[in-house]
Motif scaffolding. Structure first.
Motif, PDB file in Angstrom:
ATOM      1  N   GLU A   6      30.207  43.115  31.072  1.00  0.00           N
ATOM      2  CA  GLU A   6      31.381  42.321  31.448  1.00  0.00           C
ATOM      3  C   GLU A   6      31.242  40.885  30.953  1.00  0.00           C
ATOM      4  O   GLU A   6      30.131  40.378  30.787  1.00  0.00           O
ATOM      5  CB  GLU A   6      31.569  42.275  32.974  1.00  0.00           C
ATOM      6  CG  GLU A   6      31.725  43.598  33.672  1.00  0.00           C
ATOM      7  CD  GLU A   6      30.458  44.022  34.376  1.00  0.00           C
ATOM      8  OE1 GLU A   6      30.540  44.729  35.390  1.00  0.00           O
ATOM      9  OE2 GLU A   6      29.367  43.644  33.884  1.00  0.00           O
ATOM     10  N   SER A   7      32.368  40.250  30.768  1.00  0.00           N
ATOM     11  CA  SER A   7      32.405  38.829  30.444  1.00  0.00           C
ATOM     12  C   SER A   7      33.753  38.270  30.873  1.00  0.00           C
ATOM     13  O   SER A   7      34.668  39.034  31.223  1.00  0.00           O
ATOM     14  CB  SER A   7      32.184  38.607  28.942  1.00  0.00           C
ATOM     15  OG  SER A   7      33.218  39.215  28.200  1.00  0.00           O
ATOM     16  N   GLY A   8      33.867  36.954  30.842  1.00  0.00           N
ATOM     17  CA  GLY A   8      35.145  36.322  31.123  1.00  0.00           C
ATOM     18  C   GLY A   8      35.252  35.659  32.484  1.00  0.00           C
ATOM     19  O   GLY A   8      36.268  35.008  32.770  1.00  0.00           O
ATOM     20  N   GLY A   9      34.245  35.815  33.323  1.00  0.00           N
ATOM     21  CA  GLY A   9      34.290  35.159  34.622  1.00  0.00           C
ATOM     22  C   GLY A   9      34.104  33.658  34.488  1.00  0.00           C
ATOM     23  O   GLY A   9      33.810  33.141  33.402  1.00  0.00           O
ATOM     24  N   ARG A  19      40.781  36.185  32.214  1.00  0.00           N
ATOM     25  CA  ARG A  19      40.804  37.554  31.715  1.00  0.00           C
ATOM     26  C   ARG A  19      39.377  38.055  31.611  1.00  0.00           C
ATOM     27  O   ARG A  19      38.559  37.495  30.866  1.00  0.00           O
ATOM     28  CB  ARG A  19      41.494  37.675  30.353  1.00  0.00           C
ATOM     29  CG  ARG A  19      41.679  39.130  29.949  1.00  0.00           C
ATOM     30  CD  ARG A  19      42.469  39.306  28.676  1.00  0.00           C
ATOM     31  NE  ARG A  19      41.647  39.120  27.481  1.00  0.00           N
ATOM     32  CZ  ARG A  19      41.924  39.656  26.305  1.00  0.00           C
ATOM     33  NH1 ARG A  19      42.996  40.420  26.154  1.00  0.00           N
ATOM     34  NH2 ARG A  19      41.145  39.417  25.266  1.00  0.00           N
ATOM     35  N   LEU A  20      39.101  39.111  32.328  1.00  0.00           N
ATOM     36  CA  LEU A  20      37.788  39.741  32.269  1.00  0.00           C
ATOM     37  C   LEU A  20      37.806  40.836  31.207  1.00  0.00           C
ATOM     38  O   LEU A  20      38.823  41.515  31.032  1.00  0.00           O
ATOM     39  CB  LEU A  20      37.413  40.353  33.618  1.00  0.00           C
ATOM     40  CG  LEU A  20      37.448  39.424  34.834  1.00  0.00           C
ATOM     41  CD1 LEU A  20      36.972  40.180  36.069  1.00  0.00           C
ATOM     42  CD2 LEU A  20      36.635  38.185  34.602  1.00  0.00           C
ATOM     43  N   ALA A  68      46.505  42.630  36.048  1.00  0.00           N
ATOM     44  CA  ALA A  68      46.908  43.731  35.182  1.00  0.00           C
ATOM     45  C   ALA A  68      45.686  44.286  34.461  1.00  0.00           C
ATOM     46  O   ALA A  68      44.980  43.541  33.772  1.00  0.00           O
ATOM     47  CB  ALA A  68      47.947  43.267  34.175  1.00  0.00           C
ATOM     48  N   ALA A  69      45.462  45.586  34.624  1.00  0.00           N
ATOM     49  CA  ALA A  69      44.367  46.267  33.945  1.00  0.00           C
ATOM     50  C   ALA A  69      44.900  46.906  32.666  1.00  0.00           C
ATOM     51  O   ALA A  69      46.017  47.440  32.653  1.00  0.00           O
ATOM     52  CB  ALA A  69      43.765  47.331  34.853  1.00  0.00           C
ATOM     53  N   GLN A  81      43.422  41.213  33.418  1.00  0.00           N
ATOM     54  CA  GLN A  81      44.106  39.929  33.368  1.00  0.00           C
ATOM     55  C   GLN A  81      44.425  39.516  34.797  1.00  0.00           C
ATOM     56  O   GLN A  81      45.101  40.253  35.519  1.00  0.00           O
ATOM     57  CB  GLN A  81      45.393  40.040  32.551  1.00  0.00           C
ATOM     58  CG  GLN A  81      46.200  38.756  32.478  1.00  0.00           C
ATOM     59  CD  GLN A  81      45.483  37.650  31.733  1.00  0.00           C
ATOM     60  OE1 GLN A  81      44.912  37.876  30.672  1.00  0.00           O
ATOM     61  NE2 GLN A  81      45.517  36.439  32.287  1.00  0.00           N
ATOM     62  N   MET A  82      43.930  38.348  35.184  1.00  0.00           N
ATOM     63  CA  MET A  82      44.108  37.874  36.552  1.00  0.00           C
ATOM     64  C   MET A  82      44.913  36.587  36.532  1.00  0.00           C
ATOM     65  O   MET A  82      44.471  35.582  35.963  1.00  0.00           O
ATOM     66  CB  MET A  82      42.747  37.638  37.215  1.00  0.00           C
ATOM     67  CG  MET A  82      41.848  38.861  37.187  1.00  0.00           C
ATOM     68  SD  MET A  82      40.331  38.638  38.126  1.00  0.00           S
ATOM     69  CE  MET A  82      39.537  37.357  37.163  1.00  0.00           C
ATOM     70  N   ASN A  83      46.088  36.626  37.126  1.00  0.00           N
ATOM     71  CA  ASN A  83      46.974  35.473  37.181  1.00  0.00           C
ATOM     72  C   ASN A  83      47.175  35.029  38.618  1.00  0.00           C
ATOM     73  O   ASN A  83      46.934  35.794  39.561  1.00  0.00           O
ATOM     74  CB  ASN A  83      48.324  35.817  36.552  1.00  0.00           C
ATOM     75  CG  ASN A  83      48.208  36.230  35.100  1.00  0.00           C
ATOM     76  OD1 ASN A  83      47.394  35.685  34.343  1.00  0.00           O
ATOM     77  ND2 ASN A  83      49.011  37.192  34.695  1.00  0.00           N
TER      78      ASN A  83
END
Length: 120
Positions: A6-9, A19-20, A68-69, A81-83
């Motif tokens: 994983e990345s993006g945190g 966005r992860l 949104a996955a 995607q985390m908004n």
């Protein structure tokens, strides 16, 4: 042997976005159902969002309309995607893959996790 990275945190203010990404290797990615889980301090790990091999998505109520996955089978990558992030979204986020082996059951792969911190 399957592997998920994983990345993006990171650290973001409330209302922001992240966005992860979860890159898979050592598995037939397009055949696997994928999911994002999270675990906040002192709480149990919970399912946040999932996507089937066919592209159907599911979400927990608290993230519907905000997260949104998605997946890119050509890149062996699964996204979240985390908004409109909230402080309650603060947690370590984990990627999981379910690899079906028929009568032998399901093999689960987990990533190492990526920290998401939302400040108020």
């Amino acid at each position: 042997q399957g592997r998920l990275v994983e990345s993006g945190g990171g650290l973001v203010q409330a209302g922001g976005s992240l966005r992860l990404s979860c890159v898979a290797s050592g598995m037939i990615f397009e055949r696997n159902d994928m999911a994002w889980y999270r675990q906040a301090p002192g709480k149990e790990r919970e399912l946040v969002a999932g996507i089937t091999s066919g592209g159907r998505t599911v979400y927990i109520d608290s993230v519907k309309g905000r997260f949104a996955a998605s997946r890119d089978n050509d890149k062996n990558t699964f996204y979240l995607q985390m908004n409109r992030l909230k402080p309650d979204d603060t947690a370590v986020y984990y990627c999981k893959a379910d690899e079906e082996h028929g009568r032998f059951g399901t093999l689960e792969y987990w990533g190492q996790g990526t920290q998401v911190t939302v400040s108020s």
